[in-house]
Design an enzyme around this catalytic site. Structure first.
Site, mmCIF file in Angstrom:
data_model
loop_
_atom_site.group_PDB
_atom_site.id
_atom_site.type_symbol
_atom_site.label_atom_id
_atom_site.label_comp_id
_atom_site.label_asym_id
_atom_site.label_seq_id
_atom_site.Cartn_x
_atom_site.Cartn_y
_atom_site.Cartn_z
ATOM 1 N N GLU A 127 30.924 -16.086 -20.314
ATOM 2 C CA GLU A 127 30.253 -16.517 -19.061
ATOM 3 C C GLU A 127 30.993 -17.622 -18.313
ATOM 4 O O GLU A 127 30.389 -18.612 -17.898
ATOM 5 C CB GLU A 127 28.811 -16.949 -19.369
ATOM 6 C CG GLU A 127 28.000 -15.844 -20.017
ATOM 7 C CD GLU A 127 26.540 -16.233 -20.274
ATOM 8 O OE1 GLU A 127 26.190 -17.422 -20.169
ATOM 9 O OE2 GLU A 127 25.751 -15.331 -20.595
ATOM 10 N N ASN A 169 33.636 -12.067 -22.286
ATOM 11 C CA ASN A 169 32.289 -11.492 -22.199
ATOM 12 C C ASN A 169 31.509 -12.146 -21.064
ATOM 13 O O ASN A 169 31.563 -13.375 -20.889
ATOM 14 C CB ASN A 169 31.578 -11.754 -23.537
ATOM 15 C CG ASN A 169 30.276 -11.003 -23.709
ATOM 16 O OD1 ASN A 169 30.247 -9.785 -23.574
ATOM 17 N ND2 ASN A 169 29.208 -11.714 -24.009
ATOM 18 N N HIS A 205 22.453 -6.818 -19.291
ATOM 19 C CA HIS A 205 21.020 -7.143 -19.297
ATOM 20 C C HIS A 205 20.440 -6.634 -17.977
ATOM 21 O O HIS A 205 20.732 -7.184 -16.917
ATOM 22 C CB HIS A 205 20.810 -8.658 -19.397
ATOM 23 C CG HIS A 205 21.288 -9.256 -20.679
ATOM 24 N ND1 HIS A 205 20.688 -8.994 -21.898
ATOM 25 C CD2 HIS A 205 22.303 -10.110 -20.954
ATOM 26 C CE1 HIS A 205 21.316 -9.671 -22.851
ATOM 27 N NE2 HIS A 205 22.309 -10.348 -22.316
ATOM 28 N N GLU A 234 25.464 -6.599 -24.943
ATOM 29 C CA GLU A 234 24.135 -7.222 -25.101
ATOM 30 C C GLU A 234 23.074 -6.391 -24.400
ATOM 31 O O GLU A 234 22.162 -6.929 -23.746
ATOM 32 C CB GLU A 234 24.142 -8.653 -24.538
ATOM 33 C CG GLU A 234 25.207 -9.540 -25.153
ATOM 34 C CD GLU A 234 25.164 -10.992 -24.675
ATOM 35 O OE1 GLU A 234 24.177 -11.404 -24.045
ATOM 36 O OE2 GLU A 234 26.157 -11.711 -24.939
ATOM 37 N N ASP A 236 20.108 -4.606 -22.880
ATOM 38 C CA ASP A 236 18.652 -4.431 -22.862
ATOM 39 C C ASP A 236 18.256 -4.035 -21.446
ATOM 40 O O ASP A 236 18.924 -4.403 -20.482
ATOM 41 C CB ASP A 236 17.869 -5.649 -23.384
ATOM 42 C CG ASP A 236 18.231 -6.982 -22.755
ATOM 43 O OD1 ASP A 236 18.794 -7.007 -21.644
ATOM 44 O OD2 ASP A 236 17.930 -8.017 -23.375
#
Ligand code: XIL
Length: 301
Positions: A127, A169, A205, A234, A236
């Site tokens: 990030e 990432n 996400h 990650e 979701d």
């Protein structure tokens, strides 16, 4: 295949989940983990605040529990994350300049050395780019040590564990936009100058405010075309029923269509394990039952 991991393995990919050490005593959780997944990412246990709570005093207790569980059950491990502006211990937040740079490099070296030979892929830097249209780096204490902090972290990680794939990432980089363009330019620059980087992770996400982008697959492909692997790290997706199942299917099919998309990780097992305080973004319900999104995911692999 009849499980996520076995189906992903048929095409040489992995299927992983974030794991929390304090849930390894929950038999329902561990039952699903051991049955379905062949990659794990420690959800918090390898972060800077967890592994180096005081300067040069390393604590690997909880991370090692996850690593031991993975190794005992034939699962591989994504390390997460060596250098990040968030979840830093207080002593790091109080450093700046050369002292912070040296502390960051020492952290990368020590943690990557402790896990040398045990990590499939490391999120070396997490990030580091700003949201919005600027394409700028995120302002952070690490960024203020100099623009070259990211490449310095990657070089330290490579020196410590030459066998691990080294990933950058981030989130909101899942489609083509100013932020992903900036990451793309960084990877291009690293490749041209020989800075060690092997993969880019796309957190993925998704929710109604941040849906699966229409150019998701094209974005994965353009990064892969730089000569690196891409991973969904990650995943979701907020929602339920058929709509959620269709969104999961789209994401899985996008990875399957990109030969250098080497694996998919969901960010938790049951909806009740999600970092999202409300919602039902995962593949298993709170009781551990398979949701429609599980079935569509399995069918897309
Ligand atoms: C989250 C964890 O899931 C939470 O338990 C914790 O409180 C905060 O961090 N991007 C990342 C992950 O890279 O490390 C974050 O994990 C979720 C967003």
């Amino acid at each position: 295949g009849t499980t996520l991991g076995a189906s992903a393995a048929e095409s040489g990919r992995y299927f992983g989940t974030a794991v929390a050490a304090n849930k390894l005593s929950d038999s329902t959780y561990v039952g699903i983990l051991n049955r379905e997944f062949n990659m794990v990412t420690p959800e918090n246990e390898m972060k800077w605040d967890a592994t180096e709570p005081s300067q040069n005093q390393f604590n690997y207790t909880n991370a090692d529990r996850i690593v031991s569980h993975a190794q005992a059950n034939g699962m591989r491990i994504r390390g997460h994350a060596l250098a990040w502006h968030s979840q830093q211990p207080g002593w790091v937040q109080n450093l700046s300049g050369t002292a912070l740079r040296q502390a960051m490099l020492n952290h990368v070296t020590q943690v990557a050395t402790h896990y040398k030979g045990k990590i499939h892929s490391w999120d070396v830097v997490n990030e580091a780019f700003a949201d919005g249209g600027t394409g700028a780096r995120r302002d952070s204490n690490l960024q203020r040590t100099g623009d070259d902090w990211i490449e310095a972290a990657f070089r330290a990680a490579r020196a410590a564990d030459p066998g691990a794939k080294l990933c950058y990432n981030d989130y909101n980089t899942d489609g083509q936009n100013a932020k992903s363009n900036a990451v793309y330019a960084m990877v291009q620059d690293f490749k041209s100058r020989g800075v060690p980087i092997d993969c880019v992770g796309f957190q993925s996400h998704f929710n109604p405010n941040s849906p699966v982008p229409s150019d998701y697959q094209a974005n994965l492909q353009r990064f892969a075309n730089l000569g690196i692997d891409v991973q969904i790290t990650e995943l979701d997706i907020e929602g339920s029923g058929t709509a959620q199942a269709d969104n999961y299917s789209r994401v899985i099919k996008a990875c399957m269509a990109v030969s250098r998309c080497t694996g998919i990780t969901v960010w938790g097992i049951r909806d009740s394990d999600s970092w999202r305080s409300s919602g039902t973004p995962l593949l298993f319900d709170a009781s551990g039952n398979k949701k429609p999104a599980y079935t569509s995911t399995l069918n897309a692999l």
